[in-house]
Write a protein that holds these residues in place. Structure first.
Motif, PDB file in Angstrom:
ATOM      1  N   UNK A 110       0.589  -1.217   0.233  1.00  0.00           N
ATOM      2  CA  UNK A 110      -0.200   0.226  -0.271  1.00  0.00           C
ATOM      3  C   UNK A 110       0.683   0.817  -0.019  1.00  0.00           C
ATOM      4  N   UNK A 111       1.723   0.812   0.482  1.00  0.00           N
ATOM      5  CA  UNK A 111       2.440   2.487   1.040  1.00  0.00           C
ATOM      6  C   UNK A 111       3.707   2.812  -0.889  1.00  0.00           C
ATOM      7  N   UNK A 112       4.144   1.740  -1.359  1.00  0.00           N
ATOM      8  CA  UNK A 112       4.475   1.932  -2.760  1.00  0.00           C
ATOM      9  C   UNK A 112       3.479   2.229  -3.462  1.00  0.00           C
ATOM     10  N   UNK A 113       2.208   2.371  -3.552  1.00  0.00           N
ATOM     11  CA  UNK A 113       1.635   2.194  -4.184  1.00  0.00           C
ATOM     12  C   UNK A 113       1.335   4.287  -4.290  1.00  0.00           C
ATOM     13  N   UNK A 114       1.616   4.971  -2.738  1.00  0.00           N
ATOM     14  CA  UNK A 114       1.148   5.845  -2.418  1.00  0.00           C
ATOM     15  C   UNK A 114       2.197   6.725  -3.007  1.00  0.00           C
ATOM     16  N   UNK A 115       3.504   6.086  -2.649  1.00  0.00           N
ATOM     17  CA  UNK A 115       5.230   6.125  -3.080  1.00  0.00           C
ATOM     18  C   UNK A 115       5.024   6.388  -4.860  1.00  0.00           C
ATOM     19  N   UNK A 116       4.204   5.576  -5.364  1.00  0.00           N
ATOM     20  CA  UNK A 116       4.626   5.417  -7.168  1.00  0.00           C
ATOM     21  C   UNK A 116       3.681   6.231  -7.742  1.00  0.00           C
ATOM     22  N   UNK A 117       2.299   6.962  -7.047  1.00  0.00           N
ATOM     23  CA  UNK A 117       1.352   7.590  -7.263  1.00  0.00           C
ATOM     24  C   UNK A 117       1.472   9.453  -7.173  1.00  0.00           C
ATOM     25  N   UNK A 118       2.861   9.353  -6.224  1.00  0.00           N
ATOM     26  CA  UNK A 118       2.762  11.000  -6.191  1.00  0.00           C
ATOM     27  C   UNK A 118       4.255  11.301  -6.426  1.00  0.00           C
ATOM     28  N   UNK A 119       4.891  10.176  -6.362  1.00  0.00           N
ATOM     29  CA  UNK A 119       6.885  10.275  -7.242  1.00  0.00           C
ATOM     30  C   UNK A 119       5.638  10.762  -9.326  1.00  0.00           C
ATOM     31  N   UNK A 120       5.085  10.039  -9.642  1.00  0.00           N
ATOM     32  CA  UNK A 120       5.306   9.711 -10.530  1.00  0.00           C
ATOM     33  C   UNK A 120       4.242  11.006 -11.273  1.00  0.00           C
ATOM     34  N   UNK A 121       3.197  12.199 -10.140  1.00  0.00           N
ATOM     35  CA  UNK A 121       2.650  13.385 -10.708  1.00  0.00           C
ATOM     36  C   UNK A 121       4.031  14.042 -10.566  1.00  0.00           C
ATOM     37  N   UNK A 122       5.050  14.329 -10.056  1.00  0.00           N
ATOM     38  CA  UNK A 122       6.111  15.285  -9.758  1.00  0.00           C
ATOM     39  C   UNK A 122       5.587  15.374  -8.359  1.00  0.00           C
ATOM     40  N   UNK A 123       5.424  14.726  -7.307  1.00  0.00           N
ATOM     41  CA  UNK A 123       5.508  15.681  -6.450  1.00  0.00           C
ATOM     42  C   UNK A 123       6.722  14.487  -5.108  1.00  0.00           C
ATOM     43  N   UNK A 124       7.442  14.996  -4.683  1.00  0.00           N
ATOM     44  CA  UNK A 124       9.130  14.655  -4.029  1.00  0.00           C
ATOM     45  C   UNK A 124       8.100  14.099  -2.701  1.00  0.00           C
ATOM     46  N   UNK A 125       8.509  13.176  -2.119  1.00  0.00           N
ATOM     47  CA  UNK A 125       8.259  12.248  -1.063  1.00  0.00           C
ATOM     48  C   UNK A 125       9.056  11.963   0.098  1.00  0.00           C
ATOM     49  N   UNK A 126       9.151  12.250   1.655  1.00  0.00           N
ATOM     50  CA  UNK A 126       9.470  11.638   2.341  1.00  0.00           C
ATOM     51  C   UNK A 126       8.766  10.538   3.536  1.00  0.00           C
ATOM     52  N   UNK A 127       9.411   9.488   3.687  1.00  0.00           N
ATOM     53  CA  UNK A 127       8.504   8.473   4.959  1.00  0.00           C
ATOM     54  C   UNK A 127       9.307   8.201   5.494  1.00  0.00           C
ATOM     55  N   UNK A 128       8.705   7.800   6.675  1.00  0.00           N
ATOM     56  CA  UNK A 128       9.431   7.654   7.906  1.00  0.00           C
ATOM     57  C   UNK A 128       8.489   5.930   7.811  1.00  0.00           C
ATOM     58  N   UNK A 129       9.434   5.109   7.856  1.00  0.00           N
ATOM     59  CA  UNK A 129       9.092   3.656   7.421  1.00  0.00           C
ATOM     60  C   UNK A 129      10.180   2.174   8.184  1.00  0.00           C
ATOM     61  N   UNK A 130      10.168   2.015   9.391  1.00  0.00           N
ATOM     62  CA  UNK A 130      11.197   0.839   9.921  1.00  0.00           C
ATOM     63  C   UNK A 130      11.668   0.295   8.911  1.00  0.00           C
ATOM     64  N   UNK A 131      11.088  -0.242   7.998  1.00  0.00           N
ATOM     65  CA  UNK A 131      12.122  -1.076   6.843  1.00  0.00           C
ATOM     66  C   UNK A 131      12.677  -1.863   6.758  1.00  0.00           C
ATOM     67  N   UNK A 132      12.615  -2.344   7.469  1.00  0.00           N
ATOM     68  CA  UNK A 132      13.582  -3.406   8.642  1.00  0.00           C
ATOM     69  C   UNK A 132      13.899  -4.479   7.586  1.00  0.00           C
ATOM     70  N   UNK A 133      13.699  -5.315   6.882  1.00  0.00           N
ATOM     71  CA  UNK A 133      14.153  -6.041   5.844  1.00  0.00           C
ATOM     72  C   UNK A 133      14.873  -4.458   4.600  1.00  0.00           C
ATOM     73  N   UNK A 134      15.757  -5.586   4.267  1.00  0.00           N
ATOM     74  CA  UNK A 134      15.895  -5.692   2.793  1.00  0.00           C
ATOM     75  C   UNK A 134      14.411  -5.944   1.128  1.00  0.00           C
ATOM     76  N   UNK A 135      14.420  -6.429   2.214  1.00  0.00           N
ATOM     77  CA  UNK A 135      13.187  -6.692   1.186  1.00  0.00           C
ATOM     78  C   UNK A 135      11.584  -5.857   1.462  1.00  0.00           C
ATOM     79  N   UNK A 136      11.533  -5.996   2.971  1.00  0.00           N
ATOM     80  CA  UNK A 136      10.572  -5.244   2.253  1.00  0.00           C
ATOM     81  C   UNK A 136      11.260  -3.634   1.796  1.00  0.00           C
ATOM     82  N   UNK A 137      12.068  -3.506   1.334  1.00  0.00           N
ATOM     83  CA  UNK A 137      12.623  -1.556   1.146  1.00  0.00           C
ATOM     84  C   UNK A 137      12.545  -1.650  -0.024  1.00  0.00           C
ATOM     85  N   UNK A 138      12.934  -3.294  -1.083  1.00  0.00           N
ATOM     86  CA  UNK A 138      12.932  -3.324  -2.255  1.00  0.00           C
ATOM     87  C   UNK A 138      11.255  -3.842  -2.865  1.00  0.00           C
TER      88      UNK A 138
END
Length: 241
Positions: free
Chosen positions: A118-146
């Protein structure tokens, strides 16, 4: 102290920063306008371990770390400095996840993957529209960041958007890892009130943590630094992008 952000009228957890004190990145390198004011000694060069690859200015910046590392505070202040949109990933946890953590039960991959998709979809939507984003997220594993950048975990489960399988899409992401010892961060958690994440789960987060490493595009900053020093280090890194 001035407010780091104010809530907008969008979805819960979606926040906008104040007017930018740093020009929005285009195809050229960033040009700061007073970024050195963030710390008492002015802007400092990035310190600690890093793997800053040559790449275009990031469309999104991830502030990651275990609970209590200061992700939300740093992320919100950074978004305010840059004039970027801010999201706190904790605001997007399903109620089942909140209840589970509240009982002291660690989340597993099955709990986290839909949340990350869900967070990926939100980020992708904003970045695709030209909006730059800061996300605070634990993202503990590399798989999660992927998942945050690519939209899937490399296995069977893929992100869904509007009921359809999302296409593989990556975005330029700079990872800021706020790192610290168990003793320092557990001390912080014991002083924190009103959060659904109990201090007892911190050990499980340290056991799960996979610190970013090459070829990820990242910087690692110690939580022993002051917030202003952390912000100055990130701003200096962005200047070089």
């Amino acid at each position: 102290m001035r407010k780091a952000w104010k809530r907008g009228a969008g979805k819960p957890g979606e926040r906008r920063g104040a007017q930018p004190s740093l020009a929005l990145p285009g195809r050229e390198r960033l040009r700061p306008s007073g970024a050195g004011k963030a710390g008492a000694g002015g802007a400092r060069k990035a310190t600690g371990r890093s793997q800053a690859r040559v790449m275009a200015a990031p469309g999104a910046l991830l502030v990651m770390g275990v609970s209590g590392s200061g992700k939300s505070t740093v992320g919100a202040l950074l978004a305010s400095e840059l004039g970027w949109k801010f999201y706190d990933a904790d605001d997007y946890h399903r109620e089942e996840n909140r209840k589970k953590m509240g009982k002291g039960i660690p989340l597993n991959d099955q709990d986290r993957i839909p949340w990350l998709c869900n967070l990926h979809d939100i980020l992708l939507r904003d970045v695709a529209s030209g909006q730059h984003v800061v996300l605070a997220c634990s993202a503990l594993k590399k798989m999660y960041r992927d998942i945050l950048t690519q939209g899937k975990d490399g296995a069977a489960l893929k992100c869904e958007e509007s009921g359809k399988e999302a296409k593989r899409a990556e975005m330029q992401l700079l990872v800021v890892h706020l790192s610290g010892s168990f003793e320092v961060i557990s001390g912080r958690l014991l002083k924190r009130k009103g959060h659904f994440m109990p201090p007892e789960l911190l050990q499980s987060q340290f056991e799960t943590l996979e610190p970013p490493a090459a070829p990820e595009n990242f910087i690692q900053i110690s939580v022993d630094k002051s917030v202003s020093e952390i912000i100055a280090t990130i701003m200096e890194t962005l200047k070089m992008k």
